[in-house]
Design a protein around this motif. Sequence first.
Motif, short mmCIF file in Angstrom:
data_model
loop_
_atom_site.label_atom_id
_atom_site.label_comp_id
_atom_site.label_asym_id
_atom_site.label_seq_id
_atom_site.Cartn_x
_atom_site.Cartn_y
_atom_site.Cartn_z
N SER A 53 0.34 5.68 21.20
CA SER A 53 -1.11 5.57 21.35
C SER A 53 -1.84 6.67 20.58
CB SER A 53 -1.50 5.64 22.83
OG SER A 53 -1.07 6.86 23.41
N GLY A 54 -1.17 7.79 20.37
CA GLY A 54 -1.75 8.88 19.62
C GLY A 54 -1.54 8.80 18.13
N GLY A 55 -0.80 7.78 17.67
CA GLY A 55 -0.62 7.58 16.25
C GLY A 55 0.67 8.14 15.68
N SER A 56 1.54 8.65 16.51
CA SER A 56 2.83 9.15 16.03
C SER A 56 3.74 7.98 15.69
CB SER A 56 3.48 10.04 17.09
OG SER A 56 4.72 10.53 16.64
N THR A 57 4.39 8.04 14.53
CA THR A 57 5.19 6.92 14.05
C THR A 57 6.64 7.29 13.84
OG1 THR A 57 4.65 7.42 11.74
CG2 THR A 57 3.20 5.89 12.91
N ASN A 58 7.50 6.28 13.92
CA ASN A 58 8.91 6.41 13.61
C ASN A 58 9.34 5.18 12.82
OD1 ASN A 58 10.02 8.89 14.98
ND2 ASN A 58 9.06 7.89 16.74
N TYR A 59 10.28 5.39 11.90
CA TYR A 59 10.77 4.31 11.06
C TYR A 59 12.28 4.34 10.97
CZ TYR A 59 5.96 4.03 9.35
OH TYR A 59 4.58 3.91 9.25
N ALA A 60 12.87 3.16 10.89
CA ALA A 60 14.28 3.07 10.56
C ALA A 60 14.49 3.55 9.13
CB ALA A 60 14.77 1.64 10.71
N ASP A 61 15.63 4.17 8.89
CA ASP A 61 15.91 4.68 7.55
C ASP A 61 15.85 3.59 6.49
OD1 ASP A 61 18.42 7.11 8.62
OD2 ASP A 61 16.24 7.25 8.48
N SER A 62 16.22 2.38 6.85
CA SER A 62 16.27 1.29 5.91
C SER A 62 14.90 0.84 5.41
CB SER A 62 17.00 0.09 6.52
OG SER A 62 16.35 -0.36 7.69
N VAL A 63 13.84 1.18 6.13
CA VAL A 63 12.50 0.74 5.74
C VAL A 63 11.58 1.90 5.41
CG1 VAL A 63 12.76 -1.28 7.20
CG2 VAL A 63 11.49 0.70 8.05
N LYS A 64 12.03 3.11 5.63
CA LYS A 64 11.20 4.28 5.39
C LYS A 64 10.75 4.34 3.93
CE LYS A 64 12.41 7.57 7.93
NZ LYS A 64 13.17 8.68 8.57
N GLY A 65 9.46 4.55 3.74
CA GLY A 65 8.91 4.59 2.40
C GLY A 65 8.43 3.25 1.90
N ARG A 66 8.82 2.17 2.56
CA ARG A 66 8.42 0.83 2.16
C ARG A 66 7.49 0.17 3.18
NH1 ARG A 66 12.04 -3.08 1.82
NH2 ARG A 66 13.48 -2.16 3.36
N PHE A 67 7.71 0.44 4.46
CA PHE A 67 6.93 -0.16 5.53
C PHE A 67 5.99 0.88 6.13
CE2 PHE A 67 10.17 -3.64 6.92
CZ PHE A 67 10.25 -4.08 5.62
N THR A 68 4.85 0.41 6.60
CA THR A 68 3.89 1.27 7.27
C THR A 68 3.38 0.59 8.53
OG1 THR A 68 3.16 2.24 5.17
CG2 THR A 68 1.74 2.57 7.09
N ILE A 69 3.49 1.27 9.65
CA ILE A 69 2.99 0.72 10.90
C ILE A 69 1.64 1.36 11.22
CG2 ILE A 69 4.11 2.44 12.39
CD1 ILE A 69 4.63 0.17 14.41
#
Length: 121
Positions: A53-69
């Motif tokens: 809710s505060g905007g902190s994000t996490n990404y799988a290594d396989s999509v990091k740099g390509r996907f944005t939530i």
Amino acid sequence: QVQLVESGGGLVQPGGSLRLSCAASGTIFSINTMGWYRQAPGKQRELVSTITSGGSTNYADSVKGRFTISRDNARDTTYLQMNSLKPEDTAVYYCNADLRTRSWTTTTTYWGRGTQVTVSS
């Protein structure tokens, strides 16, 4: 009482882009974390990305740099911008949310029914 509906999936060529949306509706007091998971045929469901809710994000290594939530708290909606798509990204993408329906209830996890993303030439 709560429904999560994904949209935006489809067929795209390798290197292309798609933006997925997930809107939560129903009786909702607050949403803590929203996220995206995906599952390919014969494989386990895997985490793609989450956002608090505060905007902190996490990404799988396989999509990091390509996907944005991202998320729009006013609309109880989360988005997944997918760029530089690869055939390996082909899967059903599921939205989920950890939320409370009322201020006095506990946090519960809800899942959408998924949207198909196919990356192929």
